[in-house]
Design a protein around this motif. Structure first.
Motif, PDB file in Angstrom:
ATOM      1  N   LEU A 151     -64.779 -99.810  33.644  1.00 55.64           N
ATOM      2  CA  LEU A 151     -65.107 -98.776  34.788  1.00 55.64           C
ATOM      3  C   LEU A 151     -65.473 -97.363  34.357  1.00 55.64           C
ATOM      4  O   LEU A 151     -64.560 -96.638  34.459  1.00 55.64           O
ATOM      5  CB  LEU A 151     -63.850 -98.930  35.685  1.00 55.64           C
ATOM      6  CG  LEU A 151     -63.600-100.351  36.433  1.00 55.64           C
ATOM      7  CD1 LEU A 151     -62.404-100.291  37.611  1.00 55.64           C
ATOM      8  CD2 LEU A 151     -64.740-100.816  36.977  1.00 55.64           C
ATOM      9  N   ASP A 152     -66.466 -97.540  33.662  1.00 56.01           N
ATOM     10  CA  ASP A 152     -66.996 -96.152  32.872  1.00 56.01           C
ATOM     11  C   ASP A 152     -68.483 -95.714  33.334  1.00 56.01           C
ATOM     12  O   ASP A 152     -68.906 -95.318  32.489  1.00 56.01           O
ATOM     13  CB  ASP A 152     -66.593 -95.953  31.441  1.00 56.01           C
ATOM     14  CG  ASP A 152     -67.125 -97.235  30.640  1.00 56.01           C
ATOM     15  OD1 ASP A 152     -67.963 -98.085  31.161  1.00 56.01           O
ATOM     16  OD2 ASP A 152     -66.801 -97.194  29.404  1.00 56.01           O
ATOM     17  N   GLU A 153     -68.914 -96.433  34.294  1.00 53.63           N
ATOM     18  CA  GLU A 153     -70.298 -96.143  34.595  1.00 53.63           C
ATOM     19  C   GLU A 153     -70.526 -95.671  35.780  1.00 53.63           C
ATOM     20  O   GLU A 153     -69.548 -95.965  37.222  1.00 53.63           O
ATOM     21  CB  GLU A 153     -71.098 -97.461  34.670  1.00 53.63           C
ATOM     22  CG  GLU A 153     -71.312 -98.071  33.222  1.00 53.63           C
ATOM     23  CD  GLU A 153     -72.300 -99.246  33.223  1.00 53.63           C
ATOM     24  OE1 GLU A 153     -72.297 -99.923  32.025  1.00 53.63           O
ATOM     25  OE2 GLU A 153     -72.862 -99.392  34.327  1.00 53.63           O
ATOM     26  N   VAL A 154     -71.204 -94.701  36.122  1.00 56.38           N
ATOM     27  CA  VAL A 154     -71.739 -93.961  37.546  1.00 56.38           C
ATOM     28  C   VAL A 154     -73.240 -94.415  37.602  1.00 56.38           C
ATOM     29  O   VAL A 154     -73.991 -94.114  36.724  1.00 56.38           O
ATOM     30  CB  VAL A 154     -71.345 -92.839  37.459  1.00 56.38           C
ATOM     31  CG1 VAL A 154     -71.741 -92.075  38.773  1.00 56.38           C
ATOM     32  CG2 VAL A 154     -69.978 -92.689  37.459  1.00 56.38           C
ATOM     33  N   VAL A 155     -73.554 -94.847  38.848  1.00 62.18           N
ATOM     34  CA  VAL A 155     -75.198 -94.949  39.019  1.00 62.18           C
ATOM     35  C   VAL A 155     -75.594 -93.811  39.911  1.00 62.18           C
ATOM     36  O   VAL A 155     -74.772 -93.610  41.077  1.00 62.18           O
ATOM     37  CB  VAL A 155     -75.456 -96.153  39.890  1.00 62.18           C
ATOM     38  CG1 VAL A 155     -76.696 -96.416  40.165  1.00 62.18           C
ATOM     39  CG2 VAL A 155     -74.915 -97.589  38.572  1.00 62.18           C
ATOM     40  N   LYS A 180     -71.113 -89.139  28.563  1.00 67.36           N
ATOM     41  CA  LYS A 180     -71.343 -89.812  27.202  1.00 67.36           C
ATOM     42  C   LYS A 180     -72.769 -89.986  26.781  1.00 67.36           C
ATOM     43  O   LYS A 180     -73.254 -90.173  25.832  1.00 67.36           O
ATOM     44  CB  LYS A 180     -70.271 -91.081  26.680  1.00 67.36           C
ATOM     45  CG  LYS A 180     -69.036 -90.680  26.758  1.00 67.36           C
ATOM     46  CD  LYS A 180     -68.056 -92.089  26.508  1.00 67.36           C
ATOM     47  CE  LYS A 180     -68.235 -92.601  24.934  1.00 67.36           C
ATOM     48  NZ  LYS A 180     -67.729 -93.597  25.002  1.00 67.36           N
ATOM     49  N   GLY A 181     -73.671 -90.319  28.075  1.00 68.28           N
ATOM     50  CA  GLY A 181     -74.960 -90.721  27.981  1.00 68.28           C
ATOM     51  C   GLY A 181     -75.413 -91.055  29.338  1.00 68.28           C
ATOM     52  O   GLY A 181     -74.822 -91.385  30.083  1.00 68.28           O
ATOM     53  N   ARG A 190     -73.151 -93.188  31.798  1.00 70.37           N
ATOM     54  CA  ARG A 190     -71.824 -93.582  30.725  1.00 70.37           C
ATOM     55  C   ARG A 190     -70.717 -92.567  30.476  1.00 70.37           C
ATOM     56  O   ARG A 190     -71.311 -91.485  30.147  1.00 70.37           O
ATOM     57  CB  ARG A 190     -72.343 -94.302  29.528  1.00 70.37           C
ATOM     58  CG  ARG A 190     -71.262 -94.589  28.621  1.00 70.37           C
ATOM     59  CD  ARG A 190     -70.824 -96.165  28.951  1.00 70.37           C
ATOM     60  NE  ARG A 190     -69.865 -96.751  28.076  1.00 70.37           N
ATOM     61  CZ  ARG A 190     -69.844 -97.509  26.837  1.00 70.37           C
ATOM     62  NH1 ARG A 190     -71.433 -97.473  26.425  1.00 70.37           N
ATOM     63  NH2 ARG A 190     -69.072 -97.915  26.299  1.00 70.37           N
ATOM     64  N   THR A 191     -69.738 -92.859  30.948  1.00 72.59           N
ATOM     65  CA  THR A 191     -68.742 -91.952  30.846  1.00 72.59           C
ATOM     66  C   THR A 191     -67.364 -92.252  29.989  1.00 72.59           C
ATOM     67  O   THR A 191     -67.369 -93.109  29.666  1.00 72.59           O
ATOM     68  CB  THR A 191     -67.750 -91.634  32.316  1.00 72.59           C
ATOM     69  OG1 THR A 191     -67.107 -92.602  32.680  1.00 72.59           O
ATOM     70  CG2 THR A 191     -69.041 -91.459  33.507  1.00 72.59           C
ATOM     71  N   VAL A 192     -66.671 -91.287  29.747  1.00 67.70           N
ATOM     72  CA  VAL A 192     -65.264 -91.334  29.122  1.00 67.70           C
ATOM     73  C   VAL A 192     -64.505 -92.338  30.283  1.00 67.70           C
ATOM     74  O   VAL A 192     -64.531 -92.169  31.364  1.00 67.70           O
ATOM     75  CB  VAL A 192     -64.692 -90.116  29.054  1.00 67.70           C
ATOM     76  CG1 VAL A 192     -63.257 -90.751  28.521  1.00 67.70           C
ATOM     77  CG2 VAL A 192     -65.734 -89.300  27.819  1.00 67.70           C
ATOM     78  N   PRO A 193     -63.797 -93.366  29.710  1.00 68.21           N
ATOM     79  CA  PRO A 193     -62.961 -94.081  30.513  1.00 68.21           C
ATOM     80  C   PRO A 193     -62.302 -93.395  31.543  1.00 68.21           C
ATOM     81  O   PRO A 193     -61.358 -92.393  31.061  1.00 68.21           O
ATOM     82  CB  PRO A 193     -62.375 -94.983  29.633  1.00 68.21           C
ATOM     83  CG  PRO A 193     -63.184 -95.035  28.439  1.00 68.21           C
ATOM     84  CD  PRO A 193     -63.525 -93.939  28.277  1.00 68.21           C
TER      85      PRO A 193
END
Length: 652
Positions: free
Chosen positions: A315-319, A350-351, A483-486
């Motif tokens: 669970l480390d994504e944001v749209v 992160k990206g 993409r994020t930090v967890p």
């Protein structure tokens, strides 16, 4: 002396079978027995003596004729009334004594009073008096299995007289005894008769018959002689009113609960008297209930670990999407645009990558130009527009490795990356210089094959185009994937709209990876369903094996069933007794199984390094499962026991 007969038969016949196999056991028998008589019914084997006794004892119904007991026409009575009348008026003494071998002498002597629902204090008093009469007070706490044949038969007489019956029916009471014990039994029956009890004894022993005041001979189902020496009952006027008359006014509900408690105690006694059988049944129910508790506990614990790992690892994504319909044309999704730059500057990011979709029908991707050949395959799989950042966010990789960089090259080349399956469907064998596909009639260079799909397995069957390769095609569902930090998606979901559009944050729409959250619950549900099915199968197996054991027990205990019915127990009472046995052992198995299941969950979690997760309701479920499976396993055997014909059981 009473002038009304206590037993009155008029032209009573009993026929078994029909047609060619029809047998007449009793043929127009008429008989009157006055209160206080001692009558011996004699005759050879097969003459109908036992059938007559079954009719007299309300264990069987005559085919024709009339039978009045104490003035009541029993042919008009239903089964419950016959049970009550049998319990209140008659006492039985059988040839083999019909003892419950693992119960005490006092317990056996009190059986008729248990059936009646007599309170415990009154029961103990009457049993004590009866055993004292028969000289057995010193043996009252001894199990019947340890008593001699003569002592068992005296206990049987004590059982018969404890209910203070008007009539005692004795079927060959001395047939299995030596002469000394036979004389003792006859003496006791004679003493009871002298105190006002009517005694009818079935015998083929002339010595026993000689002790009676009246002898009735039956041959081939018909009475052939009757000495008719009925003696006057000198004690008739001083005989006490039967205690049953006083009990009849007692609350029916109270008697029911007394009987219910007795049945519970009897169930405990049956299991304690056969520890090996009880242990096997207990083990079956314990494994079934324990398996249920253990499987649910492990599934809950495993689901908790799945949830934790998904949260920590996936669970480390944001749209990010824009609410504006023209956002794509305005450069909102540009890899180096204002939105992407603002997002990249936030803590925890992160990206960032861009992705959109194009309808396969609109794009029409082929290997050759349209019209080059008569017929060629048209690609029908997913078509994406993406940059190198998107593939990097997914953890995807291409072959050659630098091919992904061409998707975001500043000189805007018209290039495509093919998934392995997409390349095969189009017939693209190689990539690099000269390798092309045609997109909406325009050539696009194929610069690589997606070797690793990362988080999106769909890439295997997809074509990924650079933005320059789309021409005039309209992209759909464009988005920036972050993409994020967890652990950061929740915080970034609030920060990104403010960073991208401080003036109107509502124009920026945020989505987290909901499909993974749904997967988390789906995993828990599917895992729980799987182990639940396995647990139910375990319970069914335990119930079936226990049902077989209890059914065999019913067959072995047919003499006990016959005895209880002879003493006036109803079919419902017999059914409750066996059902109670299943409930007791099932409840014990449920409790021990729940404890075993909890221990198993703790051990498994310790070995796996998990945190045990177990709802308290599961323990109640274990107990309920044990009770339910115990009752279910006893249902059919209990029905078989309740439906047993007492007359047939007595003959058996």
């Amino acid at each position: 002396m009473s002038t009304e007969p206590v037993i009155e038969l008029d032209d009573v016949s009993r026929v078994f079978g029909s047609g060619p196999t029809q047998t007449t056991a009793l043929n127009s028998v008429s008989l009157r027995v006055m209160p206080g008589e001692f009558v011996a019914i004699i005759g050879p084997s097969g003459s109908g003596k036992s059938t007559l006794l079954n009719v007299l004892g309300l264990l069987d119904r005559s085919t024709s004729g009339h039978y009045r007991l104490n003035g009541v026409d029993v042919q008009l009575l239903g089964e419950s009334e016959r049970n009550r009348l049998r319990n209140e008026t008659l006492g039985f003494v059988f040839q083999d004594s019909r003892m419950l071998l693992m119960d005490t002498a006092a317990g056996n002597a009190s059986l008729g009073l248990k059936v009646r629902g007599t309170p415990w204090a009154a029961r103990a008093s009457r049993v004590g008096v009866a055993l004292h009469r028969l000289g057995l007070m010193h043996r009252m706490s001894e199990r019947a299995i340890n008593l001699s044949g003569g002592e068992r038969q005296r206990v049987a007489i004590a059982r018969a007289i404890a209910t203070q019956p008007a009539v005692i029916l004795a079927d060959e009471p001395t047939g299995a005894l030596d002469s000394k014990n036979s004389d003792s039994i006859i003496a006791h029956l004679r003493e009871l008769n002298q105190q006002g009890v009517t005694v009818v004894i079935i015998t083929h022993d002339t010595t026993v018959a000689a002790a009676a005041d009246r002898r009735v001979e039956i041959v081939d189902g018909a009475i052939v002689s009757d000495s008719d020496h009925a003696r006057a009952n000198e004690l008739e006027n001083t005989r006490r009113e039967p205690a049953v008359e006083r009990e009849r006014g007692r609350s029916a509900r109270k008697r029911f609960f007394i009987r219910l408690w007795d049945e519970f105690c009897d169930a405990l006694s049956v299991h304690s008297s056969k520890p090996a059988r009880a242990l096997l049944l207990l083990t079956a129910f314990m494994l079934g209930a324990g398996g249920l508790v253990c499987s649910i506990g492990i599934s809950e614990s495993a689901a908790a670990q799945v949830t934790e790992r998904l949260t920590r690892a996936s669970l480390d994504e944001v749209v990010v999407r824009s609410a504006s319909a023209s956002a794509y044309d305005e450069g909102f999704y540009a890899p180096e645009g204002k939105a992407a730059s603002a997002i990249a500057g936030l803590e925890g990011v992160k990206g960032t990558g861009f992705v959109a979709k194009i309808s396969a029908a609109e794009a029409r991707i082929t290997l050759l130009p349209s019209g080059a050949v008569a017929s060629q395959p048209v690609f029908g799989g997913p078509i994406l527009i993406a940059d190198a950042g998107y593939l990097d966010v997914l953890g995807a990789a291409a072959s050659p490795s630098h091919a992904t960089d061409l998707l975001s090259a500043s000189w805007a080349p018209r290039v495509a990356l093919l998934g392995v399956d997409a390349a095969a469907s189009l017939g693209v064998g190689t990539t690099g210089p000269g390798a092309q596909v045609w997109v909406d009639g325009e050539p696009v260079d194929v610069v690589g094959v997606i070797a690793e799909t990362g988080r999106n397995p769909e890439l295997r069957d997809s074509i990924v185009l650079s933005q320059a390769a789309t021409g005039n095609l309209t992209p759909d569902n464009a988005s920036l994937v972050v993409r994020t930090v967890p652990g950061y998606p929740a915080a970034l979901s609030e920060a990104i709209p403010l960073a991208v559009n401080p003036g109107d944050p509502s124009q920026v729409r945020i989505e987290t990876v909901a499909d993974l959250r749904n997967l988390r619950f789906g995993v828990a549900t599917d895992l729980g369903t799987l182990v639940g099915i396995v647990s139910v199968l375990l319970l069914l197996l335990a119930s079936m094996s226990s049902a077989i054991a209890m059914y065999l027990s019913v067959q072995a205990r047919s003499p006990e069933i016959a005895l209880r019915r002879a003493l006036g127990a109803s079919r419902g009472s017999v059914w409750r007794l066996f059902t109670m046995e299943g409930l007791v052992i099932g409840a014990a198995g449920g409790v021990s199984g729940a404890a075993l299941g909890v221990c198993a969950v703790v051990v498994v979690c310790m070995l796996q390094g998990w945190t045990p997760t177990l709802s308290p309701s599961v323990l109640v479920l274990g107990l309920f499962a044990g009770c339910a499976s115990g009752v279910c396993s006893a249902t059919y055997p209990a029905i078989v026991a309740a439906r047993a014909d007492p007359a047939i059981a007595i003959r058996g």
